[in-house]
Design an enzyme around this catalytic site. Structure first.
Site: not given
Ligand code: GLU
Length: 489
Positions: A251-253
């Site tokens: 994910s972006k995180r």
């Protein structure tokens, strides 16, 4: 003839995971002398945007991929944009309806949603309960007279199991009894994802479908549709998911960025491509750095792993550093100039080249090169702690003596640099580090960076003198000798 496709939905810029799917398809086509097709799946009109189609094409080209058939390239089975093929899907849906393989469903979205929630609350699978399968003509008319517009559902044929051989995962078996009849045409006349994919794969003569594992559960539905439409089913290969460092989906995180992001940071495309190659595939012989041409030579989709690939930003940077270090410096200058501050653009090319070459070791992308070059374009502003550190006797004496040497020895200073540092250290009873650290700090405002001799050479005599004089003035309380040194020559 092997024919594969990359079929992105233009709902945003492509991420590393999608780009890897494109890359593995491209490699598979290239390795086997096949055709790589780009197809845009934009039937979700509310989320699709033609700007993203352009961006996706730009990104793929930037990464070094090309396609023989696609929205811009054309081809014998076009158009290659799903929104331009609506009547084709309608024709096939009509056929399925006539043959009794599909039926109209009058349930509304909110009814379906309510039933879904209720099923979940009772611990039941939230599948469609096939309630519109056996509506009589009179019931259909009655529902239509309420203003309901039907969607079209595919009637899952009776049967226990469906199996197929995945090129990566081996035999995959699905229990058909857990499936509900699924939508093939929405009430607005547009096809569902399943319908559009299958009709297009069939008409575009796709022989191998290579896509993310997130589509694995769609595959039985697609195979059923191929069979109902009378088309041969393609071979399937489902690529492993890419997991973040903690093992959770990327994910972006967890560091999943778009190709645009990496491009913006100044990663070289060949580095990014090389990193993507390792996301699930291993070229063997413990080799990790390889070119696209080498990958074409060796790629075998059956050797892709079925366990999740781990995204490791450190590994990406490790590879990127190698590519940056070996890249042609003229090319890097072309790429770096637009990233530089306005005043820096005036610097002559040979100096820029020397700067880039001095700064790049240890760095992964061009933004880092720009950042680590700041000292060259802008005189450093030291903070209070640094000023205090340089104000004590030893460093100040070092700086003053370097200034003196620069005043006297002019051009020969660089050539004699190593000898000079050594002598200075010996004279003052200092370690070479005690000479170099204050000097580096004074000249660049930082305790790390390229080789000090390169810093001095890049700044030149005048540049070094200017910075040292300014700093010594700032430090203040100079002795007489130092003051003499600071007089303008
Ligand atoms: N459009 C689908 C996606 O972006 C791909 C469908 C497929 O590869 O079959 O996930």
């Amino acid at each position: 003839m092997i024919r594969v496709r990359f079929a992105p939905s233009p709902t945003g810029p492509i991420h590393l995971g999608n780009a890897r799917t494109a890359l593995f398809n491209w490699l598979f086509a290239r390795h086997n002398g096949g055709v790589f097709i780009l197809r845009i799946e934009d039937t979700d009109v509310t989320r699709s945007d033609p700007r993203y189609t352009q961006l996706i094409m730009d990104d793929l080209r930037w990464l070094g991929m090309d396609w023989q058939e696609g929205p811009d390239a054309g081809g014998p089975y076009g158009p290659y944009v799903q929104s331009q093929r609506l009547s084709t899907y309608q024709d096939f849906a009509e056929k399925l309806l006539e043959e009794g393989k599909a039926y109209p469903c009058y349930c509304t979205q909110s009814e379906l949603e309510e039933r879904r929630k209720a099923a979940l609350a009772r611990g039941r699978p939230p599948r469609y309960d096939n309630r519109c399968r056996n509506l009589s003509e009179a019931e259909k008319k009655a529902l239509e007279s309420q203003g309901r517009r039907p969607s079209l559902r595919f009637l899952i044929p009776p049967g226990e199991k469906l199996a197929f051989e995945d090129m990566i995962r081996g035999r995959c078996e699905f229990n058909l009894s857990v499936l509900g009849d699924f939508v093939i045409m929405k009430a607005d006349g547009t096809p569902s994802f399943h319908m559009a994919v299958v009709v297009d794969d069939a008409l575009m003569r796709i022989t191998h479908v290579i896509r993310g594992e997130d589509h694995l559960s769609n595959t039985p539905l697609h195979i059923l549709l191929f069979e109902a439409l009378g088309f041969p089913r393609p071979h399937y290969a489902h690529l492993p998911m890419i997991a973040g460092e903690e093992g959770d989906p990327l994910s972006k995180r967890a560091g999943a960025f778009s190709i645009q992001d990496y491009k913006g940071w100044g990663y070289l495309p060949e580095a990014l491509v090389n990193y993507m190659l390792l996301l699930g595939w291993s070229p063997g012989q413990k080799q990790e750095k390889l070119t696209l041409a080498e990958a074409v030579e060796r790629f075998d989709v059956r050797h892709v792993s079925k366990s999740p690939a781990h995204f490791d930003p450190k590994k990406l940077d490790w590879l990127a550093e190698k590519y940056l270090r070996q890249a042609d410096s003229e090319r890097l200058i072309e790429l770096i100039v637009p990233l530089l501050p306005e005043e820096a653009k005036k610097v002559e090319r040979p100096r820029l080249k020397a700067l880039v070459e001095a700064v790049r070791p240890g760095l992964a992308n061009l933004s880092q090169v720009v950042k680590e070059s700041e000292w060259f374009f802008k005189e450093p502003v030291l903070d209070e702690g640094q000023i205090t550190a340089l104000s004590s006797d030893k460093p100040r004496a070092v700086l003053a003596q370097v200034l003196e040497a620069l005043e006297g020895q002019e051009e020969s200073f660089i050539k004699e640099y190593n000898k000079f540092i050594k002598q200075l250290a010996e004279k003052g009873g200092l370690a070479p580090k005690e000479v170099m650290m204050p000097l580096r700090l004074a000249l660049t405002g930082s305790t790390h960076g390229p080789e000090l001799v390169a810093v001095i050479s890049l700044l030149g005599h005048e540049g070094c003198k200017r910075r040292l004089k300014k700093l010594l003035t700032q430090i203040g309380q100079l002795n007489k000798n130092e003051i003499n040194l600071l007089k303008e020559t």
